[in-house]
Design a protein around this motif. Structure first.
Motif, PDB file in Angstrom:
ATOM      1  N   GLU A 164       3.733   2.099   0.687  1.00  7.92           N
ATOM      2  CA  GLU A 164       3.747   3.262  -0.019  1.00  7.92           C
ATOM      3  C   GLU A 164       3.399   3.147  -1.593  1.00  7.92           C
ATOM      4  OE1 GLU A 164       4.489   6.366   1.090  1.00  7.92           O
ATOM      5  OE2 GLU A 164       4.327   5.486   2.822  1.00  7.92           O
ATOM      6  N   ARG A 165       3.609   2.095  -2.077  1.00  8.09           N
ATOM      7  CA  ARG A 165       2.932   2.158  -3.550  1.00  8.09           C
ATOM      8  C   ARG A 165       1.489   2.102  -3.398  1.00  8.09           C
ATOM      9  NH1 ARG A 165       4.221   3.489  -8.186  1.00  8.09           N
ATOM     10  NH2 ARG A 165       6.261   2.750  -8.119  1.00  8.09           N
ATOM     11  N   TYR A 166       0.895   1.224  -2.640  1.00  9.40           N
ATOM     12  CA  TYR A 166      -0.766   1.329  -2.359  1.00  9.40           C
ATOM     13  C   TYR A 166      -0.975   2.743  -2.138  1.00  9.40           C
ATOM     14  CZ  TYR A 166      -5.297   0.753  -0.881  1.00  9.40           C
ATOM     15  OH  TYR A 166      -6.576   0.634  -0.248  1.00  9.40           O
ATOM     16  N   GLU A 167      -0.538   3.357  -1.437  1.00  9.00           N
ATOM     17  CA  GLU A 167      -0.884   4.926  -1.054  1.00  9.00           C
ATOM     18  C   GLU A 167      -0.793   5.679  -2.238  1.00  9.00           C
ATOM     19  OE1 GLU A 167      -1.997   6.277   1.845  1.00  9.00           O
ATOM     20  OE2 GLU A 167      -2.269   4.600   2.883  1.00  9.00           O
ATOM     21  N   LYS A 168       0.197   5.310  -3.125  1.00  9.23           N
ATOM     22  CA  LYS A 168       0.298   6.377  -4.253  1.00  9.23           C
ATOM     23  C   LYS A 168      -0.526   6.046  -5.475  1.00  9.23           C
ATOM     24  CE  LYS A 168       3.902   8.505  -7.187  1.00  9.23           C
ATOM     25  NZ  LYS A 168       5.427   8.682  -7.391  1.00  9.23           N
ATOM     26  N   ASP A 169      -0.949   4.676  -5.820  1.00  7.83           N
ATOM     27  CA  ASP A 169      -1.462   4.515  -6.742  1.00  7.83           C
ATOM     28  C   ASP A 169      -2.950   3.800  -6.538  1.00  7.83           C
ATOM     29  OD1 ASP A 169      -1.016   1.880  -6.596  1.00  7.83           O
ATOM     30  OD2 ASP A 169       0.733   1.669  -7.714  1.00  7.83           O
ATOM     31  N   GLY A 170      -3.219   3.437  -5.222  1.00  9.95           N
ATOM     32  CA  GLY A 170      -4.286   2.927  -4.877  1.00  9.95           C
ATOM     33  C   GLY A 170      -4.690   1.531  -5.385  1.00  9.95           C
ATOM     34  N   ASN A 171      -3.800   0.612  -5.973  1.00 10.89           N
ATOM     35  CA  ASN A 171      -3.906  -0.586  -6.476  1.00 10.89           C
ATOM     36  C   ASN A 171      -3.956  -1.433  -5.416  1.00 10.89           C
ATOM     37  OD1 ASN A 171      -4.132  -2.927  -7.910  1.00 10.89           O
ATOM     38  ND2 ASN A 171      -2.801  -2.396  -9.280  1.00 10.89           N
ATOM     39  N   HIS A 172      -4.897  -2.100  -4.942  1.00  9.48           N
ATOM     40  CA  HIS A 172      -4.737  -2.891  -3.831  1.00  9.48           C
ATOM     41  C   HIS A 172      -4.352  -4.293  -3.887  1.00  9.48           C
ATOM     42  CE1 HIS A 172      -8.456  -4.082  -5.300  1.00  9.48           C
ATOM     43  NE2 HIS A 172      -8.392  -5.138  -4.980  1.00  9.48           N
ATOM     44  N   ARG A 173      -4.129  -4.745  -5.229  1.00 11.09           N
ATOM     45  CA  ARG A 173      -3.493  -5.987  -5.442  1.00 11.09           C
ATOM     46  C   ARG A 173      -1.961  -6.242  -4.968  1.00 11.09           C
ATOM     47  NH1 ARG A 173      -6.196  -4.971 -10.282  1.00 11.09           N
ATOM     48  NH2 ARG A 173      -7.954  -6.326 -10.744  1.00 11.09           N
ATOM     49  N   ILE A 174      -1.359  -5.265  -4.873  1.00 17.72           N
ATOM     50  CA  ILE A 174       0.020  -5.203  -4.302  1.00 17.72           C
ATOM     51  C   ILE A 174       0.059  -5.781  -2.804  1.00 17.72           C
ATOM     52  CG2 ILE A 174       0.321  -2.937  -3.487  1.00 17.72           C
ATOM     53  CD1 ILE A 174       3.075  -2.844  -4.694  1.00 17.72           C
ATOM     54  N   LEU A 175      -0.936  -5.451  -2.317  1.00 15.55           N
ATOM     55  CA  LEU A 175      -1.198  -5.762  -0.845  1.00 15.55           C
ATOM     56  C   LEU A 175      -1.019  -7.290  -0.694  1.00 15.55           C
ATOM     57  CD1 LEU A 175      -3.554  -3.081   0.489  1.00 15.55           C
ATOM     58  CD2 LEU A 175      -0.913  -3.316   0.976  1.00 15.55           C
ATOM     59  N   ILE A 176      -1.392  -8.004  -1.608  1.00 15.70           N
ATOM     60  CA  ILE A 176      -1.378  -9.434  -1.773  1.00 15.70           C
ATOM     61  C   ILE A 176       0.021  -9.881  -1.052  1.00 15.70           C
ATOM     62  CG2 ILE A 176      -1.143 -11.663  -3.057  1.00 15.70           C
ATOM     63  CD1 ILE A 176      -3.265 -10.362  -4.886  1.00 15.70           C
ATOM     64  N   LEU A 177       1.094  -9.227  -1.367  1.00 13.92           N
ATOM     65  CA  LEU A 177       2.497  -9.311  -0.961  1.00 13.92           C
ATOM     66  C   LEU A 177       2.572  -9.559   0.741  1.00 13.92           C
ATOM     67  CD1 LEU A 177       4.517  -7.571  -3.640  1.00 13.92           C
ATOM     68  CD2 LEU A 177       4.229 -10.005  -3.483  1.00 13.92           C
ATOM     69  N   MET A 178       1.670  -8.618   1.375  1.00 12.72           N
ATOM     70  CA  MET A 178       1.688  -8.543   2.556  1.00 12.72           C
ATOM     71  C   MET A 178       1.668  -9.944   3.779  1.00 12.72           C
ATOM     72  SD  MET A 178       2.865  -5.792   3.638  1.00 12.72           S
ATOM     73  CE  MET A 178       2.578  -5.813   5.524  1.00 12.72           C
ATOM     74  N   PRO A 179       0.699 -10.827   3.347  1.00 15.86           N
ATOM     75  CA  PRO A 179       0.877 -12.005   3.963  1.00 15.86           C
ATOM     76  C   PRO A 179       2.028 -12.719   3.735  1.00 15.86           C
ATOM     77  CG  PRO A 179      -1.418 -11.640   3.191  1.00 15.86           C
ATOM     78  CD  PRO A 179      -0.467 -10.363   2.601  1.00 15.86           C
ATOM     79  N   ILE A 180       2.436 -12.696   2.517  1.00 10.91           N
ATOM     80  CA  ILE A 180       3.695 -13.493   2.267  1.00 10.91           C
ATOM     81  C   ILE A 180       4.872 -13.078   2.890  1.00 10.91           C
ATOM     82  CG2 ILE A 180       4.993 -14.222  -0.010  1.00 10.91           C
ATOM     83  CD1 ILE A 180       2.792 -13.628  -1.917  1.00 10.91           C
ATOM     84  N   ILE A 181       4.971 -11.794   2.963  1.00  7.74           N
ATOM     85  CA  ILE A 181       6.033 -11.126   3.786  1.00  7.74           C
ATOM     86  C   ILE A 181       5.921 -11.731   5.297  1.00  7.74           C
ATOM     87  CG2 ILE A 181       6.807  -9.161   4.735  1.00  7.74           C
ATOM     88  CD1 ILE A 181       6.134  -7.743   2.101  1.00  7.74           C
ATOM     89  N   SER A 182       4.882 -11.646   5.835  1.00  5.66           N
ATOM     90  CA  SER A 182       4.471 -12.088   7.176  1.00  5.66           C
ATOM     91  C   SER A 182       4.788 -13.715   7.351  1.00  5.66           C
ATOM     92  CB  SER A 182       3.230 -11.820   7.490  1.00  5.66           C
ATOM     93  OG  SER A 182       2.986 -12.477   8.912  1.00  5.66           O
ATOM     94  N   LEU A 183       4.452 -14.350   6.307  1.00  6.16           N
ATOM     95  CA  LEU A 183       4.784 -15.740   6.233  1.00  6.16           C
ATOM     96  C   LEU A 183       6.274 -16.141   6.232  1.00  6.16           C
ATOM     97  CD1 LEU A 183       3.674 -18.866   5.975  1.00  6.16           C
ATOM     98  CD2 LEU A 183       3.878 -18.413   3.406  1.00  6.16           C
ATOM     99  N   LEU A 184       6.921 -15.158   5.271  1.00  6.40           N
ATOM    100  CA  LEU A 184       8.467 -15.598   5.180  1.00  6.40           C
ATOM    101  C   LEU A 184       9.249 -14.995   6.361  1.00  6.40           C
ATOM    102  CD1 LEU A 184       9.013 -14.290   1.604  1.00  6.40           C
ATOM    103  CD2 LEU A 184       9.223 -16.626   2.515  1.00  6.40           C
ATOM    104  N   GLU A 185       8.593 -13.959   7.119  1.00  4.13           N
ATOM    105  CA  GLU A 185       9.256 -13.467   8.133  1.00  4.13           C
ATOM    106  C   GLU A 185       9.204 -14.688   9.447  1.00  4.13           C
ATOM    107  OE1 GLU A 185      11.205 -10.902  10.986  1.00  4.13           O
ATOM    108  OE2 GLU A 185      11.332 -11.158   8.748  1.00  4.13           O
ATOM    109  N   MET A 186       8.389 -15.451   9.478  1.00  5.40           N
ATOM    110  CA  MET A 186       8.023 -16.179  10.457  1.00  5.40           C
ATOM    111  C   MET A 186       8.817 -17.366  10.374  1.00  5.40           C
ATOM    112  SD  MET A 186       6.036 -15.323  12.891  1.00  5.40           S
ATOM    113  CE  MET A 186       5.822 -17.123  13.612  1.00  5.40           C
TER     114      MET A 186
END
Length: 490
Positions: A164-186
């Motif tokens: 939602e933060r990316y949708e609001k401000d368009g700063n794609h750098r925050i999406l770097i957290l997504m692979p980290i979230i996936s890695l932690l979940e595994m």
């Protein structure tokens, strides 16, 4: 007397209709965000036996590839959720069981803060964020236990905030957290990792729709590419775990089992279940009361539909509908004219008082015997007797829910509550769970079952079907009476 009652009524009405000061509002807000509702309970889930046992084993012996705790020696085994197991064991072994209770409490608080910020992000309203947060976390309280889902709840909330933060401000750098979230979940809860992608897919789908709708929209194409890269990199990180691709396909191998529906938390919910019905009604009310003049983003429709369908697969998955789509409730009601009146006038005070009483009552119900908390006390009397009278490493038959307790103390039972471990599709050896169930429902002769494994000890209650056979079996003698009866092979 009548005049006094009228005067009291007038004063109470004046008090409850008097606008709150800004300081009082901030105090109420802080209370709701940090404290209410929170489940504080020293009652530890029975699955903690094998969680602690697994964590201890990993730190002593590393990652096993064959099942090391039961009487079965040929079962292929992967220790899923390994990081959760290690965290729980380290906390328990160093600080005791209260450290796990404190961990549950802290993760609840952090989850509430993230959810509040998520609701505030999509509504820009403290009032809406507080009200929706209370509803969502009141229903989530039963799920905050010392199990891997504790971490998944927090990771999904962080994921939704990132998207939602990316949708609001368009700063794609925050999406770097997504692979980290996936890695932690595994590492923390690999058997439910698809939830990460179920929540991500609607954002990818909305961006694709915008590209299809307007092929000349450069911004839409850029966003679509960003989401594709995010999705792919996040999926790649799922393979970074101690068992590689086996952990990725583990969840799919465990479904469609013959007796799958007998596992209570995995049975599909119905409208007869009050919990599911209340959640469904609240979401439907939000959709009905929404501001019709404001169009809801496509991703919200997709997200709600995807999580709702996922919730229909198992009772436990209703929590992901609340976690992943709960903020949609905030978005839906944020433009309704009556919502701000709650914050300004009498209803706000009534809500504060009511919610505080509900939360206190809820915690009193769960918070039992707080000064004697230890490992789960299930069947304490029999395990103390067994520890004094039975040699470690002995093979035994016990009820499914008690098996992990005996494993923790060094015995080798036939089965335990890690049900999917005993599916042939997982262990590549034999369907021991099928066998266990079919003994209970008398499709397999109990005497043949007992003689097949020649258990050194059989520990049963009168409600276990095996008791009906062992009590008349000449090869066994009773060595302990009571709620749990212990039989030893002659």
């Amino acid at each position: 007397m009548k005049e006094k009652i009228v005067e009291l009524d007038r004063r109470l009405t004046a008090f409850f209709r008097k606008p709150l000061s800004e300081r009082t509002r901030k105090i109420c807000l802080l209370f709701f965000v940090l404290m209410c509702p929170v489940r504080i309970s020293p009652n530890i889930d029975i699955d903690n036996w094998f969680i602690l046992n697994h964590g201890r084993y990993i730190l002593k012996h590393g990652f096993p590839t064959t099942e090391p705790f039961t009487i079965h020696t040929n079962m292929v085994f992967s220790m899923e959720k390994w990081l959760t197991n290690v965290i729980n064991w380290e906390l328990y072994s160093v600080f005791g069981i209260w450290a796990i209770v404190l961990m549950i409490y802290m993760i609840q608080i952090i989850s509430k803060i993230v959810f509040f910020k998520l609701c505030k992000l999509v509504t820009n309203s403290n009032t809406v964020a507080v009200i929706v947060e209370y509803f969502v976390f009141f229903f989530l309280m039963p799920f905050f236990v010392a199990r891997p889902q504790l971490f998944t709840i927090l990771l999904v909330l962080i994921e939704m905030y990132v998207l939602e933060r990316y949708e609001k401000d368009g700063n794609h750098r925050i999406l770097i957290l997504m692979p980290i979230i996936s890695l932690l979940e595994m590492q923390l809860h690999s058997t439910i990792y698809p939830i990460i992608f179920i929540c991500l897919a609607p954002y990818l789908g909305e961006s694709l729709w915008k590209v299809i709708k307007d092929k000349d929209n450069g911004e839409a194409r850029k966003k679509f590419k960003v989401y594709v890269v995010t999705f792919v990199t996040s999926f790649i990180t799922t393979f970074i775990n101690p068992y590689g691709y086996k952990s990725v396909i583990y969840i799919f191998k465990s479904y469609m089992h013959k007796y799958f529906d007998l596992i209570s938390e995995l049975t599909p919910p119905t409208f007869k279940d009050l919990f599911f019905l209340l959640v469904f009604i609240v979401f439907m009310l939000a959709f009905c009361l929404r501001n019709r003049e404001r169009k809801m983003p496509i991703r919200y429709y997709l997200l709600y539909f995807g999580l709702y369908m996922f919730a229909l697969t198992a009772c436990r998955n209703v929590m992901f509908l609340l976690v992943g789509a709960g903020f949609i409730l905030a978005y839906e009601i944020s433009d309704t004219p009556w919502i701000n009146k709650i914050y300004e006038f009498s209803l706000w005070r009534y809500i504060v008082i009511t919610f505080v009483l509900i939360t206190v009552g809820w915690n009193i119900m769960f918070f039992t015997n707080p000064f004697k908390v230890d490992l789960p006390k299930r069947d304490k009397e029999v395990i103390e007797w067994v520890n004094k009278n039975v040699k470690k490493g002995a093979t035994m038959y016990t009820h499914l829910n008690e098996g992990a307790m005996y494993e923790f103390y060094g015995y080798r039972p036939y089965i335990d509550s890690r049900v999917e471990v005993f599916f042939k599709s997982i262990n590549e050896d034999y369907d021991y769970y099928n066998e266990y169930i079919e003994v209970q429902i008398k499709e397999i002769d109990g005497n043949e079952f007992i003689e097949k494994y020649k258990f050194k000890y059989i520990i049963v209650t009168k409600y276990d079907e095996v008791y009906m056979y062992v009590k008349n079996n000449d090869n066994y003698k009773m060595i302990k009476k009571g709620k749990h009866m212990v039989y030893e092979r002659k």
